[in-house]
Design a protein around this motif. Sequence first.
Motif, PDB file in Angstrom:
ATOM      1  N   ARG A  26      79.868   5.113   7.856  1.00 42.02           N
ATOM      2  CA  ARG A  26      79.287   5.059   9.211  1.00 42.02           C
ATOM      3  C   ARG A  26      77.804   4.729   9.160  1.00 42.02           C
ATOM      4  O   ARG A  26      77.298   3.910   9.944  1.00 42.02           O
ATOM      5  CB  ARG A  26      79.510   6.390   9.939  1.00 42.02           C
ATOM      6  CG  ARG A  26      80.916   6.589  10.480  1.00 42.02           C
ATOM      7  CD  ARG A  26      80.952   7.726  11.488  1.00 42.02           C
ATOM      8  NE  ARG A  26      80.569   8.994  10.878  1.00 42.02           N
ATOM      9  CZ  ARG A  26      81.435   9.879  10.393  1.00 42.02           C
ATOM     10  NH1 ARG A  26      82.734   9.602  10.442  1.00 42.02           N
ATOM     11  NH2 ARG A  26      81.028  11.011   9.876  1.00 42.02           N
ATOM     12  N   ASP A  27      77.097   5.365   8.223  1.00 45.10           N
ATOM     13  CA  ASP A  27      75.656   5.122   8.107  1.00 45.10           C
ATOM     14  C   ASP A  27      75.358   3.678   7.704  1.00 45.10           C
ATOM     15  O   ASP A  27      74.428   3.053   8.224  1.00 45.10           O
ATOM     16  CB  ASP A  27      75.040   6.084   7.079  1.00 45.10           C
ATOM     17  CG  ASP A  27      75.032   7.521   7.566  1.00 45.10           C
ATOM     18  OD1 ASP A  27      75.236   7.740   8.773  1.00 45.10           O
ATOM     19  OD2 ASP A  27      74.835   8.426   6.726  1.00 45.10           O
ATOM     20  N   TRP A  54      78.572  -4.481   9.842  1.00 44.55           N
ATOM     21  CA  TRP A  54      79.844  -4.612   9.152  1.00 44.55           C
ATOM     22  C   TRP A  54      79.826  -5.614   7.994  1.00 44.55           C
ATOM     23  O   TRP A  54      80.420  -5.358   6.942  1.00 44.55           O
ATOM     24  CB  TRP A  54      80.945  -5.011  10.147  1.00 44.55           C
ATOM     25  CG  TRP A  54      81.518  -3.857  10.889  1.00 44.55           C
ATOM     26  CD1 TRP A  54      81.291  -3.532  12.192  1.00 44.55           C
ATOM     27  CD2 TRP A  54      82.402  -2.848  10.384  1.00 44.55           C
ATOM     28  NE1 TRP A  54      81.965  -2.386  12.533  1.00 44.55           N
ATOM     29  CE2 TRP A  54      82.666  -1.952  11.444  1.00 44.55           C
ATOM     30  CE3 TRP A  54      82.996  -2.619   9.141  1.00 44.55           C
ATOM     31  CZ2 TRP A  54      83.496  -0.854  11.298  1.00 44.55           C
ATOM     32  CZ3 TRP A  54      83.826  -1.517   9.009  1.00 44.55           C
ATOM     33  CH2 TRP A  54      84.071  -0.651  10.065  1.00 44.55           C
ATOM     34  N   LEU A  94      83.328   8.764   4.541  1.00 48.89           N
ATOM     35  CA  LEU A  94      83.307   8.345   5.940  1.00 48.89           C
ATOM     36  C   LEU A  94      81.892   8.366   6.506  1.00 48.89           C
ATOM     37  O   LEU A  94      81.495   7.468   7.253  1.00 48.89           O
ATOM     38  CB  LEU A  94      84.224   9.242   6.778  1.00 48.89           C
ATOM     39  CG  LEU A  94      85.729   9.086   6.526  1.00 48.89           C
ATOM     40  CD1 LEU A  94      86.516  10.062   7.390  1.00 48.89           C
ATOM     41  CD2 LEU A  94      86.176   7.651   6.825  1.00 48.89           C
ATOM     42  N   GLN A  95      81.121   9.398   6.140  1.00 44.76           N
ATOM     43  CA  GLN A  95      79.742   9.481   6.609  1.00 44.76           C
ATOM     44  C   GLN A  95      78.904   8.341   6.051  1.00 44.76           C
ATOM     45  O   GLN A  95      78.107   7.725   6.765  1.00 44.76           O
ATOM     46  CB  GLN A  95      79.124  10.819   6.220  1.00 44.76           C
ATOM     47  CG  GLN A  95      77.702  11.010   6.754  1.00 44.76           C
ATOM     48  CD  GLN A  95      77.105  12.342   6.336  1.00 44.76           C
ATOM     49  OE1 GLN A  95      77.801  13.191   5.785  1.00 44.76           O
ATOM     50  NE2 GLN A  95      75.818  12.523   6.608  1.00 44.76           N
ATOM     51  N   VAL A 137      77.267   0.973   8.196  1.00 41.39           N
ATOM     52  CA  VAL A 137      77.589   0.064   9.300  1.00 41.39           C
ATOM     53  C   VAL A 137      76.546   0.162  10.405  1.00 41.39           C
ATOM     54  O   VAL A 137      76.126  -0.851  10.982  1.00 41.39           O
ATOM     55  CB  VAL A 137      78.996   0.379   9.853  1.00 41.39           C
ATOM     56  CG1 VAL A 137      79.260  -0.408  11.130  1.00 41.39           C
ATOM     57  CG2 VAL A 137      80.060   0.062   8.813  1.00 41.39           C
ATOM     58  N   LYS A 138      76.091   1.376  10.701  1.00 42.12           N
ATOM     59  CA  LYS A 138      75.099   1.571  11.756  1.00 42.12           C
ATOM     60  C   LYS A 138      73.772   0.924  11.414  1.00 42.12           C
ATOM     61  O   LYS A 138      73.124   0.302  12.278  1.00 42.12           O
ATOM     62  CB  LYS A 138      74.906   3.072  11.985  1.00 42.12           C
ATOM     63  CG  LYS A 138      73.929   3.399  13.112  1.00 42.12           C
ATOM     64  CD  LYS A 138      73.821   4.908  13.318  1.00 42.12           C
ATOM     65  CE  LYS A 138      72.840   5.240  14.434  1.00 42.12           C
ATOM     66  NZ  LYS A 138      72.723   6.704  14.647  1.00 42.12           N
TER      67      LYS A 138
END
Length: 310
Positions: free
Chosen positions: A267-268, A275, A263-264, A270-271
């Motif tokens: 998130r990294d 996407w 998950l981390q 995508v940030k």
Amino acid sequence: VGPFAARGEIPRVASAYELGKSLLTPGVLDFVSGGVSGVAGVVGGQPLDTVRIRMQQSASIYKGTTDALWRIVSQEGVGTFFKGMASPIASIAIQNAVCFHAYGTAERFISSYNPAPTSSAPSPLTNVIAAGAVGGFFQSFVNSTSDLLKIRLQVQMAGKEVFKGPISLGHSIWRTEGLRGLFRGLPVTMLRDTPSYAIYFWTYELAQDAQCPGRRTHGQGETAVSSFMAGGLAGVVSWFAVYPIDFVKSRIQATAGENRGCLQVARDVVKKEGWPIMWRGLVPTLGRAFVVNGIIFAVYDSCLDMLKQI
């Protein structure tokens, strides 16, 4: 005096052929056929798999599948496509054998409570989905380490290789990261493979039903062509369904030393990259999935039929 001697009979000794045939239980047939088909699939799909892994990395220099194919051939040579193949070849027989064995065993167990309409017809689709998830879960234990070694070798650029093969790489990981390092990415591999193989076997059965309408009610058999087409479609659908998870898995396994969860990492990614990056490399992946899984099912069904006739 034994019972045979008392009756004047000579005890019959089973021949080697009969002993060998008695060992070919349904589970053994699934295991052997799965192993043989897995090796055939790896050889057929390795070039596009290398393109997929290269395109999934953050430092990817490729604009698309065609650009990646051209750059690799022109700059590094055709042999680069098969870099890291020793790892999956060495393990794919076990990996695929475990998957098909677990699937077959689970399917037969579930079918004992929810049987097919006739003895020659395939199992109900609900049984297939559940058994597929079981097969995917168990094969992920083999697949995780195999993928780790393959990915680390595939991301090495020609002329800058640190490791020449899976043995030297595996030894280095064991020495620097321990057993945990060899199983880096196992949780996300389970997260990918458990639903993926449920979809995989379900899609295969649906595709076979569409090509051979009578197989589920009358036990009408499939052909090698129908197995190839159904297997190819199953590979495409199952890979598409879990591709973002596979993307995250590749990022986790390609990097040594970092201990971030899926998950981390997601998130990294995508940030920092957006996407759309989660779908980079999808085209060669789906192309490879069709070829590899078409071969796998065609070879699996043929091998299974041949062994049953022994």
